[in-house]
Design a protein around this motif. Structure first.
Motif, PDB file in Angstrom:
ATOM      1  N   ILE A   1       0.831  -1.206   0.000  1.00 59.82           N
ATOM      2  CA  ILE A   1       0.000   0.000   0.000  1.00 59.82           C
ATOM      3  C   ILE A   1       0.867   1.258   0.000  1.00 59.82           C
ATOM      4  CG2 ILE A   1      -1.672   1.315   1.367  1.00 59.82           C
ATOM      5  CD1 ILE A   1      -2.752  -1.443   2.312  1.00 59.82           C
ATOM      6  N   SER A   2       1.922   1.258   0.809  1.00 65.25           N
ATOM      7  CA  SER A   2       2.801   2.432   0.874  1.00 65.25           C
ATOM      8  C   SER A   2       3.510   2.681  -0.445  1.00 65.25           C
ATOM      9  CB  SER A   2       3.843   2.238   1.978  1.00 65.25           C
ATOM     10  OG  SER A   2       3.221   2.093   3.219  1.00 65.25           O
ATOM     11  N   ILE A   3       3.999   1.614  -1.072  1.00 65.49           N
ATOM     12  CA  ILE A   3       4.696   1.769  -2.353  1.00 65.49           C
ATOM     13  C   ILE A   3       3.733   2.276  -3.422  1.00 65.49           C
ATOM     14  CG2 ILE A   3       5.808   0.465  -4.213  1.00 65.49           C
ATOM     15  CD1 ILE A   3       7.135  -1.221  -1.976  1.00 65.49           C
ATOM     16  N   LEU A   4       2.532   1.724  -3.464  1.00 60.65           N
ATOM     17  CA  LEU A   4       1.545   2.190  -4.451  1.00 60.65           C
ATOM     18  C   LEU A   4       1.155   3.645  -4.208  1.00 60.65           C
ATOM     19  CD1 LEU A   4      -0.756  -0.932  -4.807  1.00 60.65           C
ATOM     20  CD2 LEU A   4       0.662   0.095  -6.589  1.00 60.65           C
ATOM     21  N   LEU A   5       1.025   4.040  -2.948  1.00 60.22           N
ATOM     22  CA  LEU A   5       0.701   5.437  -2.642  1.00 60.22           C
ATOM     23  C   LEU A   5       1.828   6.375  -3.053  1.00 60.22           C
ATOM     24  CD1 LEU A   5      -1.039   5.163   0.850  1.00 60.22           C
ATOM     25  CD2 LEU A   5      -2.076   5.853  -1.309  1.00 60.22           C
ATOM     26  N   LEU A   6       3.073   5.977  -2.813  1.00 62.26           N
ATOM     27  CA  LEU A   6       4.206   6.816  -3.207  1.00 62.26           C
ATOM     28  C   LEU A   6       4.325   6.924  -4.723  1.00 62.26           C
ATOM     29  CD1 LEU A   6       6.912   5.738  -0.609  1.00 62.26           C
ATOM     30  CD2 LEU A   6       5.776   7.952  -0.796  1.00 62.26           C
ATOM     31  N   ILE A   7       4.159   5.808  -5.415  1.00 62.44           N
ATOM     32  CA  ILE A   7       4.227   5.841  -6.880  1.00 62.44           C
ATOM     33  C   ILE A   7       3.086   6.685  -7.439  1.00 62.44           C
ATOM     34  CG2 ILE A   7       3.993   4.432  -8.958  1.00 62.44           C
ATOM     35  CD1 ILE A   7       5.457   2.197  -7.437  1.00 62.44           C
ATOM     36  N   GLY A   8       1.874   6.464  -6.937  1.00 58.66           N
ATOM     37  CA  GLY A   8       0.728   7.237  -7.405  1.00 58.66           C
ATOM     38  C   GLY A   8       0.865   8.719  -7.126  1.00 58.66           C
ATOM     39  N   GLY A   9       1.314   9.055  -5.924  1.00 58.91           N
ATOM     40  CA  GLY A   9       1.514  10.462  -5.577  1.00 58.91           C
ATOM     41  C   GLY A   9       2.574  11.125  -6.429  1.00 58.91           C
ATOM     42  N   SER A  10       3.650  10.396  -6.732  1.00 57.53           N
ATOM     43  CA  SER A  10       4.696  10.990  -7.566  1.00 57.53           C
ATOM     44  C   SER A  10       4.221  11.180  -9.005  1.00 57.53           C
ATOM     45  CB  SER A  10       5.965  10.139  -7.521  1.00 57.53           C
ATOM     46  OG  SER A  10       5.717   8.846  -8.011  1.00 57.53           O
ATOM     47  N   PHE A  11       3.431  10.242  -9.539  1.00 55.54           N
ATOM     48  CA  PHE A  11       2.888  10.431 -10.883  1.00 55.54           C
ATOM     49  C   PHE A  11       1.929  11.616 -10.929  1.00 55.54           C
ATOM     50  CE2 PHE A  11       4.066   6.015 -12.148  1.00 55.54           C
ATOM     51  CZ  PHE A  11       4.715   6.352 -13.319  1.00 55.54           C
ATOM     52  N   VAL A  12       1.089  11.757  -9.925  1.00 56.35           N
ATOM     53  CA  VAL A  12       0.161  12.893  -9.881  1.00 56.35           C
ATOM     54  C   VAL A  12       0.938  14.207  -9.774  1.00 56.35           C
ATOM     55  CG1 VAL A  12      -1.632  14.004  -8.498  1.00 56.35           C
ATOM     56  CG2 VAL A  12      -1.783  11.578  -8.989  1.00 56.35           C
ATOM     57  N   LEU A  13       2.008  14.220  -8.975  1.00 53.89           N
ATOM     58  CA  LEU A  13       2.827  15.425  -8.840  1.00 53.89           C
ATOM     59  C   LEU A  13       3.503  15.785 -10.160  1.00 53.89           C
ATOM     60  CD1 LEU A  13       4.075  17.593  -6.959  1.00 53.89           C
ATOM     61  CD2 LEU A  13       5.955  15.981  -6.591  1.00 53.89           C
ATOM     62  N   VAL A  14       4.080  14.799 -10.829  1.00 50.25           N
ATOM     63  CA  VAL A  14       4.748  15.056 -12.109  1.00 50.25           C
ATOM     64  C   VAL A  14       3.735  15.540 -13.155  1.00 50.25           C
ATOM     65  CG1 VAL A  14       5.934  13.912 -14.028  1.00 50.25           C
ATOM     66  CG2 VAL A  14       6.697  13.523 -11.700  1.00 50.25           C
ATOM     67  N   GLY A  15       2.552  14.926 -13.186  1.00 52.56           N
ATOM     68  CA  GLY A  15       1.525  15.373 -14.118  1.00 52.56           C
ATOM     69  C   GLY A  15       1.058  16.788 -13.842  1.00 52.56           C
ATOM     70  N   SER A  16       0.941  17.140 -12.582  1.00 53.97           N
ATOM     71  CA  SER A  16       0.510  18.497 -12.227  1.00 53.97           C
ATOM     72  C   SER A  16       1.586  19.527 -12.552  1.00 53.97           C
ATOM     73  CB  SER A  16       0.174  18.558 -10.743  1.00 53.97           C
ATOM     74  OG  SER A  16      -0.855  17.656 -10.442  1.00 53.97           O
ATOM     75  N   ILE A  17       2.841  19.179 -12.312  1.00 51.00           N
ATOM     76  CA  ILE A  17       3.936  20.093 -12.669  1.00 51.00           C
ATOM     77  C   ILE A  17       3.988  20.269 -14.187  1.00 51.00           C
ATOM     78  CG2 ILE A  17       6.453  20.343 -12.702  1.00 51.00           C
ATOM     79  CD1 ILE A  17       6.450  19.050  -9.904  1.00 51.00           C
ATOM     80  N   GLY A  18       3.781  19.179 -14.930  1.00 51.24           N
ATOM     81  CA  GLY A  18       3.758  19.269 -16.386  1.00 51.24           C
ATOM     82  C   GLY A  18       2.630  20.144 -16.886  1.00 51.24           C
ATOM     83  N   LEU A  19       1.506  20.112 -16.207  1.00 52.35           N
ATOM     84  CA  LEU A  19       0.369  20.954 -16.585  1.00 52.35           C
ATOM     85  C   LEU A  19       0.714  22.431 -16.444  1.00 52.35           C
ATOM     86  CD1 LEU A  19      -2.661  21.131 -17.339  1.00 52.35           C
ATOM     87  CD2 LEU A  19      -3.148  21.049 -14.901  1.00 52.35           C
ATOM     88  N   VAL A  20       1.497  22.770 -15.447  1.00 50.37           N
ATOM     89  CA  VAL A  20       1.832  24.172 -15.191  1.00 50.37           C
ATOM     90  C   VAL A  20       3.034  24.641 -16.017  1.00 50.37           C
ATOM     91  CG1 VAL A  20       2.623  25.759 -13.389  1.00 50.37           C
ATOM     92  CG2 VAL A  20       0.878  24.083 -12.867  1.00 50.37           C
ATOM     93  N   LYS A  21       4.025  23.789 -16.199  1.00 51.09           N
ATOM     94  CA  LYS A  21       5.299  24.221 -16.779  1.00 51.09           C
ATOM     95  C   LYS A  21       5.411  24.106 -18.296  1.00 51.09           C
ATOM     96  CE  LYS A  21       7.519  25.280 -13.035  1.00 51.09           C
ATOM     97  NZ  LYS A  21       8.091  26.589 -12.811  1.00 51.09           N
ATOM     98  N   MET A  22       4.581  23.333 -18.944  1.00 60.45           N
ATOM     99  CA  MET A  22       4.715  23.163 -20.389  1.00 60.45           C
ATOM    100  C   MET A  22       4.361  24.450 -21.120  1.00 60.45           C
ATOM    101  SD  MET A  22       5.797  20.229 -21.155  1.00 60.45           S
ATOM    102  CE  MET A  22       6.052  18.647 -20.401  1.00 60.45           C
ATOM    103  N   PRO A  23       4.991  24.713 -22.290  1.00 61.79           N
ATOM    104  CA  PRO A  23       4.849  26.019 -22.934  1.00 61.79           C
ATOM    105  C   PRO A  23       3.535  26.277 -23.668  1.00 61.79           C
ATOM    106  CG  PRO A  23       6.345  24.645 -24.181  1.00 61.79           C
ATOM    107  CD  PRO A  23       6.010  23.892 -22.935  1.00 61.79           C
ATOM    108  N   ASP A  24       2.888  25.263 -24.221  1.00 53.89           N
ATOM    109  CA  ASP A  24       1.651  25.542 -24.948  1.00 53.89           C
ATOM    110  C   ASP A  24       0.587  24.504 -24.606  1.00 53.89           C
ATOM    111  OD1 ASP A  24       2.612  23.373 -26.323  1.00 53.89           O
ATOM    112  OD2 ASP A  24       2.194  24.165 -28.312  1.00 53.89           O
ATOM    113  N   PHE A  25      -0.607  24.730 -25.124  1.00 52.72           N
ATOM    114  CA  PHE A  25      -1.764  23.902 -24.780  1.00 52.72           C
ATOM    115  C   PHE A  25      -1.556  22.446 -25.162  1.00 52.72           C
ATOM    116  CE2 PHE A  25      -5.788  21.980 -26.115  1.00 52.72           C
ATOM    117  CZ  PHE A  25      -6.473  22.044 -24.917  1.00 52.72           C
ATOM    118  N   PHE A  26      -0.983  22.200 -26.318  1.00 52.01           N
ATOM    119  CA  PHE A  26      -0.825  20.836 -26.800  1.00 52.01           C
ATOM    120  C   PHE A  26       0.123  20.028 -25.910  1.00 52.01           C
ATOM    121  CE2 PHE A  26      -2.035  23.364 -30.478  1.00 52.01           C
ATOM    122  CZ  PHE A  26      -3.118  22.636 -30.935  1.00 52.01           C
TER     123      PHE A  26
END
Length: 108
Positions: free
Chosen positions: A6-31
């Protein structure tokens, strides 16, 4: 042993959500911005829901159907909604970065 899973799945899931959210903010254009939520965040939510399924199955409540249905719904609808957003952006001729279209490599 279930706590480790459970802990490993939570850490992996949380890190993927964090990376996806950072990508949403930092990428240069809509696409490019659309890749964060449709790919990484969907996989992160699937890991978080899998950890919830493991928790409830080991706690004696049995396998929860709700988490399975939510996972299937997310995995099916996120790419479709991303595709529809891209088609709408192309239809409205939304401006894009040269790295998105590949024009910078063609001109060189």
């Amino acid at each position: 042993m279930s706590e480790w899973i459970i802990s490993i799945l939570l850490l992996i899931g949380g890190s993927f959500v964090l990376v996806g959210s950072i990508g949403l903010v930092k990428m240069p254009d809509f696409f490019m911005r659309l890749h964060g939520p449709t790919k990484a965040t969907t996989l992160g939510m699937a890991c978080l829901l899998t950890s919830a399924m493991v928790f409830y199955s080991f706690s004696g409540e049995g396998v929860s159907v709700k988490e399975i249905l939510i996972s299937i719904f997310l995995i099916l609808t996120a790419p479709i909604s991303g595709y529809m957003l891209i088609k709408s952006a192309i239809h409205h001729r939304l401006e894009s970065n040269e790295k998105t279209t590949g024009k910078d490599k063609i001109e060189k």
